[in-house]
Motif scaffolding. Structure first.
Motif, PDB file in Angstrom:
ATOM      1  N   THR A 274      -8.011   4.696  -3.965  1.00  0.00           N
ATOM      2  CA  THR A 274      -9.049   5.418  -3.248  1.00  0.00           C
ATOM      3  C   THR A 274      -8.644   6.875  -3.043  1.00  0.00           C
ATOM      4  O   THR A 274      -7.454   7.229  -3.114  1.00  0.00           O
ATOM      5  CB  THR A 274      -9.321   4.783  -1.870  1.00  0.00           C
ATOM      6  OG1 THR A 274      -8.098   4.733  -1.118  1.00  0.00           O
ATOM      7  CG2 THR A 274      -9.874   3.367  -2.023  1.00  0.00           C
ATOM      8  N   THR A 275      -9.636   7.704  -2.777  1.00  0.00           N
ATOM      9  CA  THR A 275      -9.381   9.088  -2.412  1.00  0.00           C
ATOM     10  C   THR A 275      -8.917   9.127  -0.955  1.00  0.00           C
ATOM     11  O   THR A 275      -9.033   8.131  -0.230  1.00  0.00           O
ATOM     12  CB  THR A 275     -10.658   9.927  -2.558  1.00  0.00           C
ATOM     13  OG1 THR A 275     -11.604   9.501  -1.562  1.00  0.00           O
ATOM     14  CG2 THR A 275     -11.269   9.759  -3.949  1.00  0.00           C
ATOM     15  N   PRO A 276      -8.413  10.248  -0.465  1.00  0.00           N
ATOM     16  CA  PRO A 276      -8.023  10.332   0.941  1.00  0.00           C
ATOM     17  C   PRO A 276      -9.183  10.044   1.900  1.00  0.00           C
ATOM     18  O   PRO A 276      -8.950   9.647   3.046  1.00  0.00           O
ATOM     19  CB  PRO A 276      -7.530  11.780   1.082  1.00  0.00           C
ATOM     20  CG  PRO A 276      -7.018  12.118  -0.284  1.00  0.00           C
ATOM     21  CD  PRO A 276      -7.972  11.447  -1.219  1.00  0.00           C
ATOM     22  N   ASP A 277     -10.423  10.222   1.431  1.00  0.00           N
ATOM     23  CA  ASP A 277     -11.594   9.931   2.265  1.00  0.00           C
ATOM     24  C   ASP A 277     -11.995   8.458   2.218  1.00  0.00           C
ATOM     25  O   ASP A 277     -12.947   8.055   2.889  1.00  0.00           O
ATOM     26  CB  ASP A 277     -12.788  10.790   1.818  1.00  0.00           C
ATOM     27  CG  ASP A 277     -12.547  12.267   2.066  1.00  0.00           C
ATOM     28  OD1 ASP A 277     -11.796  12.596   3.010  1.00  0.00           O
ATOM     29  OD2 ASP A 277     -13.106  13.089   1.313  1.00  0.00           O
ATOM     30  N   GLY A 278     -11.319   7.662   1.408  1.00  0.00           N
ATOM     31  CA  GLY A 278     -11.621   6.245   1.323  1.00  0.00           C
ATOM     32  C   GLY A 278     -12.607   5.855   0.242  1.00  0.00           C
ATOM     33  O   GLY A 278     -12.968   4.682   0.121  1.00  0.00           O
TER      34      GLY A 278
ATOM     35  N   PRO B 258      -4.805  13.677  -5.113  1.00  0.00           N
ATOM     36  CA  PRO B 258      -4.123  12.785  -4.169  1.00  0.00           C
ATOM     37  C   PRO B 258      -4.921  11.501  -4.022  1.00  0.00           C
ATOM     38  O   PRO B 258      -6.150  11.507  -4.040  1.00  0.00           O
ATOM     39  CB  PRO B 258      -4.107  13.598  -2.872  1.00  0.00           C
ATOM     40  CG  PRO B 258      -5.311  14.499  -2.981  1.00  0.00           C
ATOM     41  CD  PRO B 258      -5.440  14.833  -4.454  1.00  0.00           C
ATOM     42  N   ALA B 259      -4.233  10.386  -3.895  1.00  0.00           N
ATOM     43  CA  ALA B 259      -4.904   9.091  -3.799  1.00  0.00           C
ATOM     44  C   ALA B 259      -4.059   8.144  -2.958  1.00  0.00           C
ATOM     45  O   ALA B 259      -2.907   8.437  -2.612  1.00  0.00           O
ATOM     46  CB  ALA B 259      -5.151   8.503  -5.185  1.00  0.00           C
ATOM     47  N   GLU B 260      -4.644   7.008  -2.647  1.00  0.00           N
ATOM     48  CA  GLU B 260      -3.944   5.937  -1.952  1.00  0.00           C
ATOM     49  C   GLU B 260      -4.180   4.634  -2.710  1.00  0.00           C
ATOM     50  O   GLU B 260      -5.198   4.479  -3.380  1.00  0.00           O
ATOM     51  CB  GLU B 260      -4.454   5.810  -0.509  1.00  0.00           C
ATOM     52  CG  GLU B 260      -4.206   7.062   0.324  1.00  0.00           C
ATOM     53  CD  GLU B 260      -4.843   6.996   1.707  1.00  0.00           C
ATOM     54  OE1 GLU B 260      -5.511   5.980   2.011  1.00  0.00           O
ATOM     55  OE2 GLU B 260      -4.685   7.959   2.468  1.00  0.00           O
TER      56      GLU B 260
ATOM     57  N   SER C 249       0.849  -1.187   0.000  1.00  0.00           N
ATOM     58  CA  SER C 249       0.000   0.000   0.000  1.00  0.00           C
ATOM     59  C   SER C 249       0.887   1.240   0.000  1.00  0.00           C
ATOM     60  O   SER C 249       2.089   1.157   0.278  1.00  0.00           O
ATOM     61  CB  SER C 249      -0.926   0.013   1.229  1.00  0.00           C
ATOM     62  OG  SER C 249      -0.158   0.021   2.431  1.00  0.00           O
TER      63      SER C 249
ATOM     64  N   THR D 243      -0.645   9.642  -6.954  1.00  0.00           N
ATOM     65  CA  THR D 243      -1.236  10.831  -7.557  1.00  0.00           C
ATOM     66  C   THR D 243      -1.904  10.395  -8.846  1.00  0.00           C
ATOM     67  O   THR D 243      -1.285   9.695  -9.662  1.00  0.00           O
ATOM     68  CB  THR D 243      -0.175  11.900  -7.850  1.00  0.00           C
ATOM     69  OG1 THR D 243       0.464  12.288  -6.631  1.00  0.00           O
ATOM     70  CG2 THR D 243      -0.809  13.130  -8.496  1.00  0.00           C
TER      71      THR D 243
ATOM     72  N   ASP E 141       0.957   5.822  -1.187  1.00  0.00           N
ATOM     73  CA  ASP E 141       0.343   7.012  -1.761  1.00  0.00           C
ATOM     74  C   ASP E 141       0.429   6.983  -3.281  1.00  0.00           C
ATOM     75  O   ASP E 141       1.251   6.266  -3.869  1.00  0.00           O
ATOM     76  CB  ASP E 141       1.050   8.272  -1.240  1.00  0.00           C
ATOM     77  CG  ASP E 141       0.878   8.462   0.254  1.00  0.00           C
ATOM     78  OD1 ASP E 141      -0.172   8.059   0.789  1.00  0.00           O
ATOM     79  OD2 ASP E 141       1.808   9.002   0.892  1.00  0.00           O
TER      80      ASP E 141
END
Length: 316
Positions: free
Chosen positions: A293-297, A278-280, A265, A269, A267
């Motif tokens: 996913t977005t930073p909000d999940g 920004p993404a994960e 897992s 972009t 970070d």
């Protein structure tokens, strides 16, 4: 470019915010933007007949350019190889060019990356002797020139080793049981909020560089390699921050082969519609796809069309 430092250069757009486009938002909650529909590619989110998966290792040194057939790939992965240079893995399913290349050798970390595609066909020029048992045991159809010599041709106008090309259809004919395209975690649909208007995004490897410049007319990111523009573009570019470590293999000059870890897992972009988000990312195991996913999940939705994934070394 020296060292293992990756530099991102983001040039903010001077005009108005470019709004998101793509499939309707409902498609973003389904694999591949409607992977349950046979006429939508899980790799691009566009209408396409389901087809087998072919991955091709493509050289990216200056002498290998311009490439052939790269513009018809559904997905292009950018990988680091010996000496900090880069190599490409082009994944085809929706469309098959008559010819693509120049074709070069495979690496150990390719096997981990490819596992999420089931049992795809792999076109490559060869591997070093120590790696051959791993290739033979991998769940894929390894179709090198030794296995299907008629599928490969040399371009006499170029010097070796930058002149080997493959005929994709002939490779797939030799691998009739290759897995068809399926959900690998990509989601397609409208862009989320929180994007930053971006005209150009640069990614640097130790000895290679990529620039992605937004074309509002083309509605895609135009790719430049080591400062040289190409006619290849992507609807979505993912800069995926990964661990790149030294493997047990090395080239004839003694340079150790990097191993790019794509299970884990980190970070990321995501570039789409003239914006940077920004993404994960997370991939639980080799047989699993990669979720973005977005930073909000929430699912990070891509713009329908070809996807480039740059496997860039994470900082720190």
């Amino acid at each position: 470019m020296a060292g293992n430092i990756r530099t991102f250069a983001v040039v903010l757009a001077l005009g108005a915010l470019v709004t998101g486009c793509g499939n309707d938002g409902d498609n973003g909650d389904r694999g591949g933007g409607s992977a349950d529909r046979a006429d939508v590619s899980p790799f691009t989110g566009e209408e396409a007949e389901s087809g087998p998966v072919l991955a091709v290792k493509i050289d990216n040194s200056p002498d290998a350019r311009p490439h052939t057939g790269l513009d018809q790939a559904d997905i292009v992965y950018v990988e680091q190889v010996e000496g900090g240079s880069s190599r490409l893995m082009a994944v085809f399913s929706s469309h098959l060019p008559d010819l693509t290349g120049p074709v070069r050798s495979a690496r150990e970390s390719d096997l981990e990356l490819l596992r999420q595609f089931g049992e795809p066909a792999l076109a490559y020029s060869g591997v070093q002797t120590k790696l051959k048992p791993l290739i033979a045991d991998a769940p894929l159809f390894a179709e090198s020139p030794d296995a299907v010599p008629d599928a490969y041709v040399r371009d006499d106008a170029r010097e070796a080793p930058y002149n080997l090309y493959v005929k994709p259809q002939q490779v797939l004919d030799a691998a009739p049981d290759a897995s068809e395209a399926s959900d690998i975690g990509f989601r397609f649909g409208d862009a989320p909020g929180g994007g930053e208007p971006t005209e150009r995004y640069d990614v640097s490897f130790p000895a290679a560089g990529f620039s992605f410049t937004w074309s509002a007319d083309e509605k895609r990111w135009m790719v430049a390699m080591d400062g040289t523009a190409t006619d290849v573009g992507a609807a979505t570019v993912v800069v995926q921050e990964v661990t790149i470590r030294q493997s047990q293999y090395h080239d004839v000059l003694g340079n150790f082969t990097p191993y790019t870890e794509t299970v884990g897992s980190g970070d990321a972009t995501v570039l789409r519609d003239g914006q940077a988000f920004p993404a994960e990312w997370e991939r639980s195991g080799e047989e699993d796809g990669t979720e973005f996913t977005t930073p909000d999940g929430d699912p990070m939705r891509f713009a329908p069309g070809p996807v480039w994934v740059v496997l860039a070394e994470k900082s720190g």
